[in-house]
Write a protein that holds these residues in place. Structure first.
Motif, short mmCIF file in Angstrom:
data_model
loop_
_atom_site.label_atom_id
_atom_site.label_comp_id
_atom_site.label_asym_id
_atom_site.label_seq_id
_atom_site.Cartn_x
_atom_site.Cartn_y
_atom_site.Cartn_z
N ASN A 117 21.15 31.10 35.00
CA ASN A 117 22.20 30.84 35.97
C ASN A 117 22.87 32.16 36.36
N LYS A 118 22.92 32.43 37.66
CA LYS A 118 23.47 33.69 38.13
C LYS A 118 24.98 33.62 38.28
N THR A 119 25.61 34.78 38.15
CA THR A 119 27.02 34.94 38.50
C THR A 119 27.08 35.80 39.76
N ILE A 120 27.84 35.34 40.73
CA ILE A 120 27.98 36.05 41.99
C ILE A 120 29.35 36.73 42.04
N GLY A 121 29.36 38.02 42.26
CA GLY A 121 30.61 38.76 42.42
C GLY A 121 30.98 38.83 43.89
N ILE A 122 32.24 38.57 44.21
CA ILE A 122 32.68 38.51 45.60
C ILE A 122 33.78 39.53 45.84
N PHE A 123 33.56 40.42 46.81
CA PHE A 123 34.61 41.33 47.24
C PHE A 123 35.67 40.52 47.98
N GLY A 124 36.86 40.43 47.40
CA GLY A 124 37.94 39.66 47.99
C GLY A 124 38.14 38.35 47.25
N GLY A 125 39.39 37.90 47.20
CA GLY A 125 39.70 36.67 46.50
C GLY A 125 40.57 35.72 47.31
N GLY A 126 40.42 35.77 48.63
CA GLY A 126 41.19 34.90 49.50
C GLY A 126 40.60 33.51 49.59
N SER A 132 30.47 42.45 35.98
CA SER A 132 30.85 41.05 35.81
C SER A 132 29.87 40.06 36.42
N ALA A 133 28.91 40.55 37.24
CA ALA A 133 28.06 39.62 37.98
C ALA A 133 26.64 40.17 38.13
#
Length: 373
Positions: A2-11, A60-61
């Motif tokens: 299972n992958k973890t996706i890192g996202i630039f931004g937390g809106g 982290s991802a």
């Protein structure tokens, strides 16, 4: 695995991406200036203000994406030396500079309004002489929801426009487009090159902020294949992975491109309930390398932004066919803090809902009883 996706931004866009990821057993982390951002309830937020924040985020991802197009390219450059990010850096760089964006549209033969680059008061005067008036002067970088723009309607405004926007540096002057309405098309491209598009959305704005979207856009059968062709050209040219949005003007001469957004988009929020597979889930699927889902419409849908103040949830939820989405953001004038999805049975029910919502919403914006589906 299972992958973890890192996202630039937390809106709110990151929040809704993470909500779509959870049923797929995919976790998300976020890189944001605030650890109390709207996405915080759905995953770990790494602060972008700390010295080692970027490296902690990268650790982290497994794979990465973004929720806003002004993500610093310097951060992306550090990241992509170690791990993959979707969409590609090239798409992000082009979307961050309006002149580069217009040049790409030209290269792919996607029609745009006549434009000129502006970098001085003299070049602004020359642009006015060549393009005629009115024109829209915009900063080449930055700006959103109507910010960073100046509409020139007379030569007497040239110096004022330059005084207001000139300090930003690179500018673009565009001929004012006479259009009947604004629409957007959203599409997704998988890692295998598979492309799927959602129906055109008809978008209505109030003071430069999106008020509501109607999907499918009424009377858009002839426009859909044209818009689909344009966005597919962009996706394939950029070797894009994920969701891409193309904003368009409907004119007497056909569709003119306004701008593209390399991310999930406000005009696609309707798809959470209104499509078989939402823009958020399909973006997650694409980034994770999974097969794409159907973009077919479940039923005609209207999305309405909640701006500035929250309504009483009890009153909204008492209305039949209305879905409420709140973003856990503080109230502030002009701020998008939630949205409603309306799924009426027919135009008559839509009219009734609009009348009811006009009494309930603190700021009903440009809602009209004349909307049709």
């Amino acid at each position: 695995m299972n992958k973890t996706i890192g996202i630039f931004g937390g809106g709110q866009l990151g929040r809704m991406m993470a909500q779509a990821a959870l049923p797929l057993n995919i976790q998300c982390t976020f890189f944001d200036v605030s650890t109390d951002c709207p996405s915080a309830a759905l995953g770990t937020v790494i602060s972008s203000k700390t010295e080692n924040g970027l490296q902690d985020f990268i650790a982290s991802a497994d794979v990465f994406s973004l929720e806003f197009e002004n993500t610093p390219l310097s951060d992306v450059d550090v990241l992509t030396k170690q791990k993959d990010m979707h969409p590609p850096r090239q798409a992000l760089a082009i979307a961050q500079h309006r002149l580069s964006e217009k040049a790409l549209f030209d290269a792919l033969e996607i029609p745009v309004a006549p434009y000129k680059a502006v970098d001085s008061l003299e070049s602004l005067s020359a642009a006015v002489a060549e393009l005629g008036l009115p024109i829209v002067l915009k900063t080449a970088t930055g700006g959103y929801d109507g910010k960073g723009q100046f509409v020139l309607r007379s030569e007497q405004q040239i110096e004022q426009a330059w005084a207001e926007l000139g300090p930003a540096g690179s500018l673009i002057a565009e001929s004012f487009v006479t259009f009947s309405r604004e629409v957007s098309i959203i599409a997704v491209r998988g890692q295998n090159g598979d492309v799927k598009t959602w129906p055109l959305a008809e978008n209505h704005h109030h003071h430069g902020i999106l008020s509501h979207s109607i999907v499918p856009a009424p009377n858009s059968a002839d426009l859909q294949p044209v818009a689909q062709d344009y966005i597919t050209r962009l996706l394939n040219h950029l070797n894009y992975v994920g969701v891409l949005t193309l904003e368009l003007f409907v004119t007497d001469k056909g569709l003119y491109a306004n701008e593209m957004a390399p991310r999930v988009h406000n005009s696609g929020h309707w798809s959470i309930e209104g499509a078989v597979c939402s823009q958020f889930e399909n973006h997650i699927r694409a980034v994770a390398g999974l097969p794409l889902g159907s973009t077919e419409v479940v039923r005609p849908t209207v999305m309405i932004n909640i701006i500035g103040q929250y309504p009483q949830s009890e009153q909204v939820l008492a209305l039949e066919g209305v879905h409420l989405h709140l973003y856990n953001k503080e109230e502030r004038e002009g701020r998008k803090i939630g949205h409603l999805t309306l799924m009426p049975n027919d135009t008559a029910q839509l009219t009734t809902l609009c009348r009811q919502l006009a009494k309930i919403l603190p700021n009903p914006l440009a809602l009209s009883e004349d909307m049709t589906i």
